[in-house]
Design an enzyme around this catalytic site. Sequence first.
Site, mmCIF file in Angstrom:
data_model
loop_
_atom_site.group_PDB
_atom_site.id
_atom_site.type_symbol
_atom_site.label_atom_id
_atom_site.label_comp_id
_atom_site.label_asym_id
_atom_site.label_seq_id
_atom_site.Cartn_x
_atom_site.Cartn_y
_atom_site.Cartn_z
ATOM 1 N N PHE A 289 0.885 -1.207 -0.109
ATOM 2 C CA PHE A 289 -0.042 -0.140 -0.116
ATOM 3 C C PHE A 289 0.871 1.206 -0.081
ATOM 4 O O PHE A 289 1.795 1.458 1.019
ATOM 5 C CB PHE A 289 -1.135 0.045 1.343
ATOM 6 C CG PHE A 289 -1.726 1.355 1.209
ATOM 7 C CD1 PHE A 289 -2.863 1.388 0.862
ATOM 8 C CD2 PHE A 289 -0.841 2.693 1.776
ATOM 9 C CE1 PHE A 289 -3.710 2.434 1.110
ATOM 10 C CE2 PHE A 289 -1.616 3.777 2.021
ATOM 11 C CZ PHE A 289 -2.995 3.801 1.458
ATOM 12 N N GLU A 290 0.756 2.028 -0.940
ATOM 13 C CA GLU A 290 1.444 3.448 -0.840
ATOM 14 C C GLU A 290 0.548 4.119 -1.841
ATOM 15 O O GLU A 290 0.086 3.891 -3.071
ATOM 16 C CB GLU A 290 2.977 3.323 -1.388
ATOM 17 C CG GLU A 290 3.160 2.744 -2.600
ATOM 18 C CD GLU A 290 4.619 2.397 -2.916
ATOM 19 O OE1 GLU A 290 5.349 2.370 -1.995
ATOM 20 O OE2 GLU A 290 4.906 1.961 -4.166
ATOM 21 N N ILE A 291 0.545 5.617 -1.577
ATOM 22 C CA ILE A 291 -0.016 6.803 -2.518
ATOM 23 C C ILE A 291 1.141 7.604 -2.506
ATOM 24 O O ILE A 291 1.744 8.122 -1.393
ATOM 25 C CB ILE A 291 -1.269 7.399 -1.703
ATOM 26 C CG1 ILE A 291 -2.286 6.210 -1.452
ATOM 27 C CG2 ILE A 291 -1.750 8.323 -2.682
ATOM 28 C CD1 ILE A 291 -3.480 6.756 -0.814
#
Length: 402
Positions: A289-291
């Site tokens: 998960f990464e933005i």
Amino acid sequence: MSSGPVKYVRYLLFAAAGLAVFFFLSRSAIPIPETIGSKLNPASYKDNSASPPSSHDSTATPKEQTNGASGSVSTPQGARVNATFVTLARNSDVWDIAKSIRSVEDRFNRNYHYDWVFLNDKEFDDEFKKITTALVSGTTHYGVIPKEHWSYPEWIDQDKAKKVREDMGQRKIIYGDSESYRHMCRYESGFFFRHPLMLNYEYYWRVEPSIELFCDISFDPFRFMKENNKKYSFVLSLYEYFDTIPTLWDSVKKFMDNHPEHIAKENSMEFLSDDGGKTYNKCHFWSNFEIGHLEWLRSKEYLDYFESLDRDGGFFYERWGDAPVHSIAAGLLLEKQQVHFFNEIAYYHVPFTHCPTGEQLRLDLKCHCNPSDNFDWKGYSCTSRFFHVNNMKKPAGYEAES
């Protein structure tokens, strides 16, 4: 004889009165939305879905919007940010990624309709495209990874790399004997943001197969990133398995010596090292998960960093993961305030869970995660360190989850 017609008239009056009472009670007990007609009309429903998506008030923060929210997924008010979801997947992942898409759409994207880019080292088949296109509310794009980005660079000794895989496999190191996993980590570290499809966007949100979002997302994370000058964000952090990265920090120190101009003045070295940079404490953000900001990844600073590491061969001679590679870059090349922790985004990827800390927050966001499963404040998490390094106060109630 006249009583017969009168009797029938009485019956009809009683029947009419009974129907009126029944109708009144039914309407009172089961409220019917005013827009029920448009909801049932396929043409108008399609038009509503295709209407331009938008975003929140520019002055709001995730916390402010959450405190004032009813808990349902928010209805956007302004223009969308130039952003996309991105997934690296195989055709065989179709049902696992379908689960992820459904979760993301239900909890967030059904009101925003952001695009979704799918990347594969082979062509996606018709079934994968059909299933994912049907599930995504935005526009889907399907790309093939260039061979030069999913193969051995010319400076790698493939015999040496093979022996390393065999040795790590014998030592039961996770993914230690996998060749494809190494190509994936190298691709995620240095190339996905350069794919022609990704060049159309400014921000990305990485989504992997079989993930789950436990809470409604009552704000637009892309807009929050843009308006607050955030370049990288995470929800889970932990310590890396040292046997996969024994010389990674040596390569990082060589890069720092060669490019001191790239190191941010107010960086997060304290998150990465306990001794001022002499050694790596193995803390990293879990990158499934990464933005993040694509322009940062395409910057000279990051590309110089990746190319320096890539030349040292650790993606193949060891088993460097994209998570520590991204995390070290964010910790050194960005200012502290440009890295963000999203407490509000509840997330699961086997075997770890991020469940938002704070009972009222979880109630407001209609969360269904068990707070006792929250990994944030456990001993193997690095999130407490992140809060300490940034002089941030931990959310109320964290003690009960540690």
